[in-house]
Design an enzyme around this catalytic site. Sequence first.
Site, PDB file in Angstrom:
ATOM      1  N   GLU A 197      30.161   2.137  50.652  1.00  0.00           N
ATOM      2  CA  GLU A 197      30.344   1.455  51.932  1.00  0.00           C
ATOM      3  C   GLU A 197      31.713   1.746  52.553  1.00  0.00           C
ATOM      4  OE1 GLU A 197      30.969  -1.462  48.515  1.00  0.00           O
ATOM      5  OE2 GLU A 197      29.521   0.072  49.033  1.00  0.00           O
ATOM      6  N   ARG A 253      33.256  -1.150  34.232  1.00  0.00           N
ATOM      7  CA  ARG A 253      32.707  -2.377  33.649  1.00  0.00           C
ATOM      8  C   ARG A 253      31.326  -2.178  33.038  1.00  0.00           C
ATOM      9  NH1 ARG A 253      35.450  -3.544  38.225  1.00  0.00           N
ATOM     10  NH2 ARG A 253      33.538  -3.599  39.432  1.00  0.00           N
TER      11      ARG A 253
END
Length: 171
Positions: free
Chosen positions: A96, A59
Amino acid sequence: MDRLRNKIRDIPDFPKPGIIFKDITPLVKDPATLRLAVHQLLHPFLGRDITAVAGMEARGFIFGSLVAWELGIPFIPLRKPGKLPYDVQSVSYDLEYGSAELEVHIDAVDSNDKVLLIDDLLATGGTAKASCELVEKLGATVVACAFVVELDFLQGREKLGSYEVHSLLHY
């Protein structure tokens, strides 16, 4: 900024339960809102000595290439491994939920370049920090990082340390 905020759709439990994904698809579908987002991203950097814009897959390519086009400077794609056909420099980093890697052509920038880094979202800051490191491995200077959305509660800005950070929307 309400025009932009109204075009960001929340998708609950994506990509996993408990996550609320900020979907920019409605924003990029609307040309007027996309134009507004691009102009707001680049506005603080008008008149600054920026020689290239880098964007992270995927993106970041949308917003980064449009900002580069508006500024009349090169766009540098930072890609996932195995996507670039020429010699590359790479950086690995932790996410994460695992690890990742980014690559860039070794001749994408040089020590004279001043780079604006663009992505759609600043979350934990891992991808942005790795992108800065990758650009700097080639000798260029990162002038600033700009994002459409920043998830403040994840404190990604802190991971970026002394880099200048500009975000349009905060959640």
